[in-house]
Scaffold this motif. Structure first.
Motif, PDB file in Angstrom:
ATOM      1  N   GLU A   1       0.845  -1.199   0.000  1.00  0.00           N
ATOM      2  CA  GLU A   1       0.000   0.000   0.000  1.00  0.00           C
ATOM      3  C   GLU A   1       0.878   1.246   0.000  1.00  0.00           C
ATOM      4  OE1 GLU A   1      -4.244   0.839   0.285  1.00  0.00           O
ATOM      5  OE2 GLU A   1      -3.535  -0.924   1.351  1.00  0.00           O
ATOM      6  N   THR A   2       0.460   2.258  -0.742  1.00  0.00           N
ATOM      7  CA  THR A   2       1.050   3.594  -0.656  1.00  0.00           C
ATOM      8  C   THR A   2      -0.097   4.593  -0.591  1.00  0.00           C
ATOM      9  OG1 THR A   2       1.137   3.925  -3.061  1.00  0.00           O
ATOM     10  CG2 THR A   2       3.070   2.916  -2.027  1.00  0.00           C
ATOM     11  N   GLY A   3       0.174   5.779  -0.083  1.00  0.00           N
ATOM     12  CA  GLY A   3      -0.901   6.754  -0.032  1.00  0.00           C
ATOM     13  C   GLY A   3      -0.559   7.943   0.826  1.00  0.00           C
ATOM     14  N   PRO A   4      -1.540   8.802   1.056  1.00  0.00           N
ATOM     15  CA  PRO A   4      -1.313  10.018   1.838  1.00  0.00           C
ATOM     16  C   PRO A   4      -1.442   9.768   3.341  1.00  0.00           C
ATOM     17  CG  PRO A   4      -3.552  10.018   1.011  1.00  0.00           C
ATOM     18  CD  PRO A   4      -2.897   8.776   0.449  1.00  0.00           C
ATOM     19  N   ILE A   5      -0.754  10.590   4.100  1.00  0.00           N
ATOM     20  CA  ILE A   5      -0.942  10.654   5.549  1.00  0.00           C
ATOM     21  C   ILE A   5      -1.885  11.821   5.803  1.00  0.00           C
ATOM     22  CG2 ILE A   5       0.178  10.951   7.785  1.00  0.00           C
ATOM     23  CD1 ILE A   5       2.805  10.025   6.392  1.00  0.00           C
ATOM     24  N   SER A   6      -2.998  11.574   6.438  1.00  0.00           N
ATOM     25  CA  SER A   6      -4.022  12.602   6.599  1.00  0.00           C
ATOM     26  C   SER A   6      -3.589  13.676   7.591  1.00  0.00           C
ATOM     27  CB  SER A   6      -5.338  11.979   7.070  1.00  0.00           C
ATOM     28  OG  SER A   6      -5.254  11.632   8.439  1.00  0.00           O
ATOM     29  N   ASP A   7      -4.341  14.776   7.605  1.00  0.00           N
ATOM     30  CA  ASP A   7      -4.077  15.839   8.576  1.00  0.00           C
ATOM     31  C   ASP A   7      -4.315  15.364  10.001  1.00  0.00           C
ATOM     32  OD1 ASP A   7      -3.451  17.525   6.510  1.00  0.00           O
ATOM     33  OD2 ASP A   7      -5.397  18.535   6.460  1.00  0.00           O
ATOM     34  N   GLU A   8      -5.063  14.266  10.140  1.00  0.00           N
ATOM     35  CA  GLU A   8      -5.296  13.662  11.468  1.00  0.00           C
ATOM     36  C   GLU A   8      -4.249  12.608  11.790  1.00  0.00           C
ATOM     37  OE1 GLU A   8      -7.848  13.879   9.094  1.00  0.00           O
ATOM     38  OE2 GLU A   8      -8.418  15.799  10.016  1.00  0.00           O
ATOM     39  N   LEU A   9      -3.209  12.553  10.953  1.00  0.00           N
ATOM     40  CA  LEU A   9      -2.112  11.605  11.132  1.00  0.00           C
ATOM     41  C   LEU A   9      -2.603  10.162  11.079  1.00  0.00           C
ATOM     42  CD1 LEU A   9       0.124  13.366  13.803  1.00  0.00           C
ATOM     43  CD2 LEU A   9       0.836  12.651  11.514  1.00  0.00           C
ATOM     44  N   GLU A  10      -3.406   9.860  10.064  1.00  0.00           N
ATOM     45  CA  GLU A  10      -3.861   8.497   9.831  1.00  0.00           C
ATOM     46  C   GLU A  10      -3.471   8.042   8.437  1.00  0.00           C
ATOM     47  OE1 GLU A  10      -7.758   7.859  12.700  1.00  0.00           O
ATOM     48  OE2 GLU A  10      -8.070   8.417  10.595  1.00  0.00           O
ATOM     49  N   ILE A  11      -3.207   6.740   8.323  1.00  0.00           N
ATOM     50  CA  ILE A  11      -2.985   6.114   7.027  1.00  0.00           C
ATOM     51  C   ILE A  11      -4.010   4.996   6.864  1.00  0.00           C
ATOM     52  CG2 ILE A  11      -0.535   6.677   7.005  1.00  0.00           C
ATOM     53  CD1 ILE A  11       0.098   3.795   7.752  1.00  0.00           C
ATOM     54  N   MET A  12      -4.380   4.725   5.626  1.00  0.00           N
ATOM     55  CA  MET A  12      -5.351   3.673   5.339  1.00  0.00           C
ATOM     56  C   MET A  12      -4.631   2.477   4.726  1.00  0.00           C
ATOM     57  SD  MET A  12      -8.283   4.766   6.391  1.00  0.00           S
ATOM     58  CE  MET A  12      -9.374   3.547   5.630  1.00  0.00           C
ATOM     59  N   VAL A  13      -4.736   1.313   5.391  1.00  0.00           N
ATOM     60  CA  VAL A  13      -4.115   0.081   4.915  1.00  0.00           C
ATOM     61  C   VAL A  13      -5.170  -1.018   4.951  1.00  0.00           C
ATOM     62  CG1 VAL A  13      -2.262  -1.599   5.232  1.00  0.00           C
ATOM     63  CG2 VAL A  13      -1.880   0.811   5.824  1.00  0.00           C
ATOM     64  N   LYS A  14      -5.427  -1.639   3.820  1.00  0.00           N
ATOM     65  CA  LYS A  14      -6.457  -2.679   3.717  1.00  0.00           C
ATOM     66  C   LYS A  14      -7.807  -2.166   4.211  1.00  0.00           C
ATOM     67  CE  LYS A  14      -3.844  -6.176   2.288  1.00  0.00           C
ATOM     68  NZ  LYS A  14      -4.052  -6.910   1.033  1.00  0.00           N
ATOM     69  N   GLY A  15      -8.083  -0.900   3.955  1.00  0.00           N
ATOM     70  CA  GLY A  15      -9.364  -0.329   4.339  1.00  0.00           C
ATOM     71  C   GLY A  15      -9.497   0.045   5.801  1.00  0.00           C
ATOM     72  N   LYS A  16      -8.409  -0.085   6.572  1.00  0.00           N
ATOM     73  CA  LYS A  16      -8.436   0.267   7.992  1.00  0.00           C
ATOM     74  C   LYS A  16      -7.522   1.454   8.253  1.00  0.00           C
ATOM     75  CE  LYS A  16      -8.425  -2.833  11.190  1.00  0.00           C
ATOM     76  NZ  LYS A  16      -8.081  -3.979  12.075  1.00  0.00           N
ATOM     77  N   ALA A  17      -7.944   2.293   9.186  1.00  0.00           N
ATOM     78  CA  ALA A  17      -7.151   3.469   9.547  1.00  0.00           C
ATOM     79  C   ALA A  17      -6.148   3.114  10.642  1.00  0.00           C
ATOM     80  CB  ALA A  17      -8.071   4.589  10.020  1.00  0.00           C
ATOM     81  N   TYR A  18      -4.913   3.586  10.478  1.00  0.00           N
ATOM     82  CA  TYR A  18      -3.869   3.398  11.476  1.00  0.00           C
ATOM     83  C   TYR A  18      -3.318   4.761  11.861  1.00  0.00           C
ATOM     84  CZ  TYR A  18      -3.842  -1.590  10.385  1.00  0.00           C
ATOM     85  OH  TYR A  18      -4.205  -2.891  10.215  1.00  0.00           O
ATOM     86  N   SER A  19      -3.055   4.921  13.147  1.00  0.00           N
ATOM     87  CA  SER A  19      -2.574   6.192  13.668  1.00  0.00           C
ATOM     88  C   SER A  19      -1.051   6.278  13.582  1.00  0.00           C
ATOM     89  CB  SER A  19      -3.008   6.356  15.123  1.00  0.00           C
ATOM     90  OG  SER A  19      -2.329   7.437  15.727  1.00  0.00           O
ATOM     91  N   VAL A  20      -0.562   7.277  12.853  1.00  0.00           N
ATOM     92  CA  VAL A  20       0.880   7.506  12.792  1.00  0.00           C
ATOM     93  C   VAL A  20       1.380   8.026  14.136  1.00  0.00           C
ATOM     94  CG1 VAL A  20       2.695   8.884  11.672  1.00  0.00           C
ATOM     95  CG2 VAL A  20       0.854   7.896  10.301  1.00  0.00           C
ATOM     96  N   LEU A  21       0.533   8.778  14.840  1.00  0.00           N
ATOM     97  CA  LEU A  21       0.903   9.247  16.176  1.00  0.00           C
ATOM     98  C   LEU A  21       1.142   8.070  17.102  1.00  0.00           C
ATOM     99  CD1 LEU A  21       1.245  11.363  18.382  1.00  0.00           C
ATOM    100  CD2 LEU A  21      -1.249  11.461  18.602  1.00  0.00           C
ATOM    101  N   GLU A  22       0.252   7.085  17.084  1.00  0.00           N
ATOM    102  CA  GLU A  22       0.437   5.897  17.908  1.00  0.00           C
ATOM    103  C   GLU A  22       1.636   5.098  17.438  1.00  0.00           C
ATOM    104  OE1 GLU A  22      -2.377   2.502  19.929  1.00  0.00           O
ATOM    105  OE2 GLU A  22      -2.895   3.198  17.922  1.00  0.00           O
ATOM    106  N   MET A  23       1.827   5.016  16.127  1.00  0.00           N
ATOM    107  CA  MET A  23       2.944   4.265  15.550  1.00  0.00           C
ATOM    108  C   MET A  23       4.290   4.816  16.004  1.00  0.00           C
ATOM    109  SD  MET A  23       3.737   3.722  11.501  1.00  0.00           S
ATOM    110  CE  MET A  23       2.084   3.095  11.179  1.00  0.00           C
ATOM    111  N   LEU A  24       4.413   6.153  16.022  1.00  0.00           N
ATOM    112  CA  LEU A  24       5.690   6.785  16.362  1.00  0.00           C
ATOM    113  C   LEU A  24       5.796   7.158  17.838  1.00  0.00           C
ATOM    114  CD1 LEU A  24       6.328   9.093  13.266  1.00  0.00           C
ATOM    115  CD2 LEU A  24       6.929   6.690  13.616  1.00  0.00           C
ATOM    116  N   GLY A  25       4.660   7.246  18.514  1.00  0.00           N
ATOM    117  CA  GLY A  25       4.688   7.348  19.965  1.00  0.00           C
ATOM    118  C   GLY A  25       4.695   8.722  20.578  1.00  0.00           C
TER     119      GLY A  25
END
Length: 260
Positions: free
Chosen positions: A91-115
């Motif tokens: 998957e490739t795509g944009p990082i939203s202004d809410e710091l979310e990415i969409m992978v397989k139709g699910k939203a993931y938090s970049v804030l949570e990912m990076l801590g």
């Protein structure tokens, strides 16, 4: 219901004792007879191997195998990024202004990912790429760009599957699994290299402790199959538009370029 059952089964099996047993087995000589079957099951190209099959003392040693020097071509470019691994560019795509990415139709938090806010805020409006490694893949990780290491940190305690079922039914595995993050300063902007642990074994081993990463050089390896996520800043990078996603990629293959 299916999601709840899946998560319960994983919780029951992904514990410290099960990880310990699996690790001990694959790192013991008892696992060596399983190497030929592993090769057949995953259709691994043995012509690429640096060593002869009989020279690997354990399944673990085979799993973290190195390749012949000319097995991969690094498509060098000071304004380009290359794939850090062999695997599926899922998957490739944009990082939203809410710091979310969409992978397989699910939203993931970049804030949570990076801590932390100060680490994640740099990537608001940027781009991301997700690279999934299956058990068949070469599991060494290489630098996607030339860059200086700004920071390195780890987060998470447990890891859950990052295959299709794990992404579909798991609980935000890309943001919650054990993960090692390295942030690089490329001359055109920052790049976060997020190395996500897979089920049973939370292990990312570094082989390069230098503060300078050179494009294509080996920097780490996974003990078991997993995922690498690349994060780029806003208006700094574009993935190749001429190639479809998802697609299989090889380490060193050009995946996109920085915007000047």
């Amino acid at each position: 219901m299916k999601q709840s059952i899946y998560r319960l089964c994983i919780e029951l099996t992904n514990k410290k004792w099960s990880s310990f047993v699996l690790r001990k087995f694959v790192q013991s000589r008892l696992s060596k007879p399983f190497i030929p079957g592993f090769i057949r099951t995953y259709k691994i190209d043995t012509d690429e191997l640096q060593d002869e099959i009989g020279e690997y003392p354990t399944l673990h040693d085979f799993f973290i195998r190195q390749l012949k020097e000319d097995a991969r071509i690094i498509q060098f470019g000071e304004n380009d990024a290359v794939s850090p691994v062999d695997g599926l560019l899922a998957e490739t795509g944009p990082i939203s202004d809410e710091l979310e990415i969409m992978v397989k139709g699910k939203a993931y938090s970049v804030l949570e990912m990076l801590g932390a806010d100060d680490k994640a805020s740099s990537y608001i409006g940027g781009r991301f790429g997700v690279f999934y490694l299956s058990p068949s893949n070469y599991h060494r990780i290489h630098s996607p760009v030339d860059g200086t290491v700004l920071n390195r940190w780890s987060l998470g305690r447990h890891s859950y599957p990052v295959n299709d079922s794990g992404l579909l039914y798991g609980n935000a595995v890309l943001a919650k699994n054990y993960r090692e993050i390295t942030e690089l300063q490329h001359r055109q902007g920052k790049v976060a290299v997020v190395k996500v642990g897979a089920m049973f074994v939370n292990s990312v081993e570094y082989v390069n402790e230098s503060d300078i990463w050179r494009q294509g050089e080996e920097v780490a390896y996974f003990t078991f199959g997993s995922t690498v996520i690349l994060l780029f800043e806003k208006d700094k990078f574009q993935f190749l538009g001429s190639k479809s996603v998802p697609r299989e990629v090889k380490m060193g293959e050009k995946i996109g370029n920085f915007i000047e």
